[in-house]
Design a protein around this motif. Structure first.
Motif, short mmCIF file in Angstrom:
data_model
loop_
_atom_site.label_atom_id
_atom_site.label_comp_id
_atom_site.label_asym_id
_atom_site.label_seq_id
_atom_site.Cartn_x
_atom_site.Cartn_y
_atom_site.Cartn_z
N VAL A 1 0.81 -1.22 0.00
CA VAL A 1 0.00 0.00 0.00
C VAL A 1 0.85 1.27 0.00
CG1 VAL A 1 -1.91 -1.17 1.16
CG2 VAL A 1 -0.21 0.07 2.53
N VAL A 2 2.16 1.14 -0.09
CA VAL A 2 3.04 2.32 -0.04
C VAL A 2 2.71 3.31 -1.15
CG1 VAL A 2 5.41 3.11 -0.39
CG2 VAL A 2 4.95 1.22 1.16
N GLU A 3 2.64 2.82 -2.39
CA GLU A 3 2.40 3.72 -3.52
C GLU A 3 1.04 4.39 -3.42
OE1 GLU A 3 2.40 3.62 -8.44
OE2 GLU A 3 3.01 1.84 -7.28
N ARG A 4 0.02 3.61 -3.05
CA ARG A 4 -1.33 4.18 -2.94
C ARG A 4 -1.40 5.23 -1.83
NH1 ARG A 4 -5.97 2.83 -0.06
NH2 ARG A 4 -5.16 0.80 0.62
N LEU A 5 -0.76 4.95 -0.69
CA LEU A 5 -0.79 5.92 0.40
C LEU A 5 -0.09 7.21 -0.01
CD1 LEU A 5 -1.41 6.73 3.30
CD2 LEU A 5 0.73 5.65 4.00
N GLY A 6 1.05 7.09 -0.72
CA GLY A 6 1.73 8.28 -1.18
C GLY A 6 0.86 9.13 -2.08
N GLU A 7 0.16 8.48 -2.99
CA GLU A 7 -0.73 9.21 -3.90
C GLU A 7 -1.87 9.89 -3.15
OE1 GLU A 7 -1.93 6.21 -6.61
OE2 GLU A 7 -0.03 6.21 -7.74
N GLU A 8 -2.45 9.16 -2.20
CA GLU A 8 -3.55 9.71 -1.40
C GLU A 8 -3.11 10.93 -0.60
OE1 GLU A 8 -6.70 8.89 -1.14
OE2 GLU A 8 -6.93 6.88 -2.01
N LEU A 9 -1.93 10.85 0.01
CA LEU A 9 -1.47 11.96 0.83
C LEU A 9 -1.10 13.18 -0.01
CD1 LEU A 9 0.68 10.08 3.51
CD2 LEU A 9 -1.61 11.03 3.77
N ARG A 10 -0.49 12.94 -1.18
CA ARG A 10 -0.19 14.07 -2.07
C ARG A 10 -1.49 14.75 -2.50
NH1 ARG A 10 3.59 10.30 -4.32
NH2 ARG A 10 5.76 10.93 -3.89
#
Length: 360
Positions: free
Chosen positions: A343-352
């Motif tokens: 979920v690292v990539e998805r979390l990064g996108e969500e936070l950005r």
């Protein structure tokens, strides 16, 4: 019938245990040489202060310092001839030897050790959830009765501990490696900062903070612990010294231009550290898990960290761990959010998308 327990010693561990067991339905009575300490523990919900004529408890827990635990255990065994007695000191062989030397009925004595604590001490730091999910080692010896062992195991589970069993020698050898030597190492590393200039100390980052986190521990308590487990700690430190000597020799050779084989020593030390670190149990005591990390810049303003944690949850991501590092002279900090790698990539996108700046 309501199980009854007497807790002798109302510091951090004794008071926290009293709160936990009271919530679990135990009838808890408290005792401490200090009237102020025992009254504070009572006021915090750890149990009741009882006087002469108190009915005999089912189990007595001695939460006294390691250097007096054996004497207090022997006294409690003599005072309550049918009760099971345990202690929560972090060393076990020395306590058992002391109880035997004092003629205590060791069939009713079972040592134990909750692997829980805080940097703060005393009843004021007590928490009823201190033992939740924490390892609690029950340490019977050859003469411990089966009923006594079962009673202590039940108490540890009622307090929220995850119970395992070891004999006293194995316990002391284990805690020497995973608890006592780390304390010595942290203290030695932190002591290097005493005479370091302020500009150098100002460069302190996560590395020095992580290594020295436990260096603020109570010197008197740790003198007692290390003295009580001297043999096991000495063996681990001697092995550590031998490997450290190898590193010093390798660095000396590098500094003098004789580099053949020296880098292999350095690489091996770090690689062995990787292997050891990978064996440390993960979340909830499960097998070690390699987490992914998302690093977020958090403005140093009230409510910003709470907003970040809300956004992580709102993104449907479970936070596995959190580490904060303050930016040197900067109006922000770095929040290292550990999550499952998937979920690292998805979390990064969500936070950005929610306006957060990511680091790296």
């Amino acid at each position: 019938m309501t199980p009854s327990v007497r807790i002798v010693g109302t510091g951090l561990i004794g008071t926290s245990l009293g709160i936990a067991l009271s919530r679990a339905g135990y009838a808890v009575s408290l005792a401490d040489p200090s009237p102020t300490a025992v009254a504070l523990a009572r006021d915090l919900g750890a149990g009741e202060v009882t006087g002469p004529g108190t009915p005999e408890p089912k189990v007595v827990v001695v939460a006294a310092p390691p250097d007096v635990a054996g004497a207090v255990v022997a006294l409690e065994l003599a005072s309550w001839p049918r009760a099971v007695v345990t202690d929560v000191a972090s060393v076990k062989v020395a306590v058992l030897d002391d109880v035997r030397a004092r003629g205590g009925d060791v069939t009713r004595y079972v040592g134990s050790h909750p692997m829980a604590g805080r940097e703060r001490s005393g009843a004021v730091a007590a928490r009823g959830d201190l033992f939740d999910g924490r390892a609690w080692v029950v340490v019977p010896h050859a003469e411990s009765s089966a009923d006594a062992v079962e009673t202590v195991q039940e108490l540890a589970r009622a307090a929220g501990g995850t119970v395992s069993t070891m004999d006293p020698e194995a316990h002391d050898a284990a805690v020497a490696a995973v608890s006592h030597v780390p304390q010595v190492a942290a203290s030695l590393v932190a002591s290097r900062l005493r005479d370091l200039g302020d500009p150098a100390v100002a460069l302190s980052g996560t590395g020095i903070r992580d290594v020295t986190r436990i260096a603020a521990s109570d010197p008197q308590l740790w003198t007692q612990i290390l003295s009580g487990n001297a043999t096991a700690v000495r063996h681990v430190l001697a092995d550590l010294r031998d490997e450290l000597d190898e590193v010093v020799t390798a660095l000396t050779r590098l500094s003098e231009g004789d580099a053949v084989g020296a880098r292999e020593v350095l690489a091996r030390v770090v690689a062995h550290g990787n292997a050891g670190h990978a064996r440390i149990p993960g979340k909830h005591g499960a097998a070690p898990t390699a987490y992914g990390v998302v690093v977020v810049l958090v403005p140093d303003r009230p409510g910003e960290l709470a907003r970040l944690l809300h956004d992580v949850g709102d993104a449907g991501v479970n936070l596995e761990d959190l580490h904060l590092e303050h930016g040197l002279g900067q109006p922000f900090g770095l929040a290292e959010i550990s999550v499952l790698p998937a979920v690292v990539e998805r979390l990064g996108e969500e936070l950005r998308a929610r306006g957060w700046r990511l680091h790296g």
